[in-house]
Design a protein around this motif. Sequence first.
Motif, PDB file in Angstrom:
ATOM      1  N   ASN A 645       1.115  -1.282  -0.045  1.00 14.68           N
ATOM      2  CA  ASN A 645       0.077   0.295  -0.331  1.00 14.68           C
ATOM      3  C   ASN A 645       0.751   1.422   0.360  1.00 14.68           C
ATOM      4  O   ASN A 645       1.784   1.089  -0.147  1.00 14.68           O
ATOM      5  CB  ASN A 645      -0.762  -0.057   0.933  1.00 14.68           C
ATOM      6  CG  ASN A 645       0.155   0.076   2.371  1.00 14.68           C
ATOM      7  OD1 ASN A 645       0.814   0.002   2.373  1.00 14.68           O
ATOM      8  ND2 ASN A 645      -0.764  -0.420   3.558  1.00 14.68           N
ATOM      9  N   GLU A 646      -0.239   2.347   0.137  1.00 19.11           N
ATOM     10  CA  GLU A 646       0.986   3.943   0.229  1.00 19.11           C
ATOM     11  C   GLU A 646       2.361   4.095   0.957  1.00 19.11           C
ATOM     12  O   GLU A 646       3.362   4.349   0.499  1.00 19.11           O
ATOM     13  CB  GLU A 646      -0.266   4.772  -0.218  1.00 19.11           C
ATOM     14  CG  GLU A 646      -1.020   5.074   1.420  1.00 19.11           C
ATOM     15  CD  GLU A 646      -1.813   4.288   1.143  1.00 19.11           C
ATOM     16  OE1 GLU A 646      -2.874   4.617   2.045  1.00 19.11           O
ATOM     17  OE2 GLU A 646      -2.060   3.329   0.032  1.00 19.11           O
ATOM     18  N   ASN A 647       1.568   2.691   2.007  1.00 21.52           N
ATOM     19  CA  ASN A 647       2.820   3.116   2.976  1.00 21.52           C
ATOM     20  C   ASN A 647       3.955   1.897   3.133  1.00 21.52           C
ATOM     21  O   ASN A 647       4.666   2.048   4.808  1.00 21.52           O
ATOM     22  CB  ASN A 647       1.899   2.886   5.133  1.00 21.52           C
ATOM     23  CG  ASN A 647       0.803   3.916   5.424  1.00 21.52           C
ATOM     24  OD1 ASN A 647       0.877   5.345   4.761  1.00 21.52           O
ATOM     25  ND2 ASN A 647      -0.118   3.678   5.712  1.00 21.52           N
ATOM     26  N   GLY A 648       3.786   1.736   2.289  1.00 19.52           N
ATOM     27  CA  GLY A 648       5.125   0.392   1.984  1.00 19.52           C
ATOM     28  C   GLY A 648       4.810  -0.852   3.161  1.00 19.52           C
ATOM     29  O   GLY A 648       5.471  -1.600   3.201  1.00 19.52           O
ATOM     30  N   GLU A 649       3.491  -1.081   3.126  1.00 19.42           N
ATOM     31  CA  GLU A 649       3.349  -1.917   4.291  1.00 19.42           C
ATOM     32  C   GLU A 649       2.957  -3.017   3.120  1.00 19.42           C
ATOM     33  O   GLU A 649       1.943  -3.149   1.496  1.00 19.42           O
ATOM     34  CB  GLU A 649       2.479  -1.938   4.762  1.00 19.42           C
ATOM     35  CG  GLU A 649       2.672  -0.880   6.416  1.00 19.42           C
ATOM     36  CD  GLU A 649       1.675  -0.690   6.768  1.00 19.42           C
ATOM     37  OE1 GLU A 649       1.268  -0.515   8.142  1.00 19.42           O
ATOM     38  OE2 GLU A 649      -0.477  -0.439   5.903  1.00 19.42           O
TER      39      GLU A 649
END
Length: 679
Positions: A645-649
């Motif tokens: 996702n956009e948070n790198g998760e």
Amino acid sequence: MTALMITSCANNGNKASNENATANTEKTNCTVDRFADIEVLRYEVPGFESLTLRQKQLLYHLSEAALMGRDILFDQNNRYNLAIRRTLETIYLEYQGDRDDQQFKALETYLKRVWFANGIHHHYAEDKFEPGFTKEFFIACIDRIDRSRLPLRKGQSIEQWLEEIAPVIFDHNIMPKRTIQSGDKDILLASANNYYEGGVTQKEAADFYAKMKEPGDKTPISFGLNSRLSKENGQLKEKVWKVGGLYTEAIEKIVSELEKAVPFAENEAQKAVIEKLVEYYHTGDLRTFDAYAILWVQDVNSDIDFVNGFTETYGDPLGMKASWEATVNFINKEATKRTKIISDNARWFEENSPTDPRFKKKEVKGVSAKVITVTMLGGDCYPATPIGINLPNSNWIREQYGSKSVTIENITEAYDKASQGNGFSEEFAWSDAERELMKKYGFTTDNLHTDLHECLGHGSGIILPGIDPDGLGAYSSTLEEARADLFALYYLADKKLIELGLLNDADAYKSEYYEFMMNGLMTQLARIQPGKNIEEAHMRNRQLIARWVYEKGKPDHVVSFEKRDDKTYVVINDYEKLHTLFGELLAEVQRIKSEGDFDAGKLLVENYGVKVDRTLHDEVLARYARLNLAPYKGFVNPVMKIVKNENGEVTNIVIDYTEGYMEQMLRYSEKYSFLPTYN
């Protein structure tokens, strides 16, 4: 049993719906590539989308570990394999001439074959490939490549390098056979594999390891399993494959991915398995390997499983040193109901075996069997792959802790789809009766044969106290495969399978009997080059069984060769007597194994498993050629892709089924090539 060919491209048109999935997950059963005697297929991974994210992440890291050791097998198969592969890849990528030129097309095919076989020798027949392009063309290509792009030894000129490497490719008398299993020559000196170096002789190697063995040791380690035996200044020493030892560059990468997998382990037992394997890779200690094997065989509750390491010894003429291989999988719970029935009744099968009671297990322990869906193949399981696995190989671990058996059903299903409508059974089966049997029951009985072979066949019987488990030498692999095949064949016809609900027709076994006999007596000869005999252990096993029962059944006309329209066919005239003969041969092969009767084992293999009927061989080759079938098949792997996702998760792992054969091989060579060219 290997299916024969796919003739059409069946696109299922399914697309997985995954959060943020950018990978193309179109599933297809298409032929991916076709060259020489090879057809490359694609296997699917049904059920992957239903796994939890943690399970997918575990599979991802185990799958990466399965790819990290790719170079190891190339180097094990021949000391020049990496140099030749890397040179050919460089030529292919940088070639500026006409790519439709016949010389270049021949080089491209040769490169494809080298990839498929993990080296310059055929993956099955083990003969060195004929290049198809000229030495002059090869040298002209080399002349156009920057010197820094060539795998030269330190201080070596291009001329010196060509003088060393060109004969390996173009002279058929140099390193002609990867592994010699028998014959009058010293089988180590005659073999081109890289398990021994410096001119180690068969006697020297046998004596070296014999001195390590302790008489009466009830828990012997597998001496030589994870090392190259080298002779330097007249002295023998082992170069162990481990972190800090030989192949460390690749093994460190394998270990790194295994360590990344640990946090996603499904339970403590699985975590312990991975950690013990990491310890073994660090130490190279074979006692640690046995400890790992025991933990692995006892982990029966995890949905996800894997094999990674130096495991099978078919490539070593002495049957001691193991090739590197890897598979990653998760359980097919519905299909595993079948194998659970078999494993739950293991004691009955052992007690009712036609073998001598002296050679039967007094207590059947830890027989674990399941059907799996493979997600990644690596090393000696890629691109050609087994359809079943039974491990560990150590006899004492099997006896004390049991064994773990799997049938790889998404691979057998891919083979089955590939064989439909190819004209093979119409050409080689005797009549519509046999064709209908195979069509109706073939997939079911093939899988049952694999289940019985892997789950119970390999795990059955005992070696008598004091008998050397390596005493059958070069014939060990063939005889072990024969023992497992015979166990499966014998029980396929038993009414117990009807009683257990594994078959619903008392005649279903006839499908496997006919297919096995037709293959063992005739059709597998399509895989042998004219004038050659049989070397590969599984092929020797099949001919050994088929030829033995054919010869022993002659007085009663149990199996016969019949002619029609100048074509030869296999006909089974008495299935019940054939069943009895399978039992008789099983009893003898078990006796040979239990007593370590080398002379009897050698006689059986050499008399029935090696020599080829030249007239029949010529006929099979001609008929097979008219069908335009590829006698060998293998697979490209799916591509696992991380979705974030956009948070790198990490939010998902998706599977891409679209990568082509050459695309995959070139990517693997770029991404997973860690070893120096010369080891």
